[in-house]
Design a protein around this motif. Structure first.
Motif: not given
Length: 110
Positions: A20-24, A26-32, A89-90, A96-97
Motif C-alpha cells: 500500500l505505501p507504493l501508492v504514495v 510512486f503516486r499511483l492512480g490505481v485507487l482513483r 490488489l497487491v 503499476e509500481s
C-alpha cells in the motif's frame, strides 16, 4: 482463539503493509479508478475462488483449522476469500509500481 489462528490474516496484512505505501511513493492512480480496480480484482480472483470451492468440496485440499479463523463461508475460511482480494490488489500495485519506475527511468535516459 490462539495466536496461530491469526497466521493467515497476518500474512494478508503483511502483503498489504508492504504494498500500500507504493501508492504514495510512486503516486499511483490505481485507487482513483475504483471501478477498474474492482473489475481487475474480480477477473483475477473469482476464477480461482470457484476453483478453490470445487477443490475443497472435492476433498483435494483442506485448511488447517489451527492456522485459520473459525468463521467460514461455503466451507472456506474468510481469510481464503480475502486472499483472492488481497493478492490481486497487491499484484496490481506492484505491477503499476514497476511501470512507474520504468517510465521514470526512460525519461531519465532521454
Amino acid at each position: 482463539m490462539s495466536l496461530p489462528h491469526w497466521s493467515y490474516v497476518a500474512m494478508l496484512a503483511f502483503c498489504l503493509v508492504g504494498t500500500l505505501p507504493l501508492v504514495v511513493l510512486f503516486r499511483l492512480g490505481v485507487l482513483r479508478q475504483p471501478t477498474r480496480l474492482v473489475l481487475t480484482i474480480l477477473a483475477g480472483g473469482v476464477p480461482f475462488l470457484v476453483w478453490d470451492l470445487y477443490a475443497t468440496s472435492a476433498g483435494h485440499w483442506r485448511f488447517d483449522a489451527d492456522q485459520t479463523l473459525p468463521w467460514r463461508v461455503a466451507d472456506l475460511p474468510l481469510e481464503e476469500i480475502g486472499f483472492f482480494v488481497v493478492i490481486p490488489l497487491v499484484s496490481v500495485l506492484t505491477f503499476e509500481s514497476v511501470r512507474a519506475v520504468a517510465a521514470r527511468r526512460r525519461q531519465e535516459l532521454g
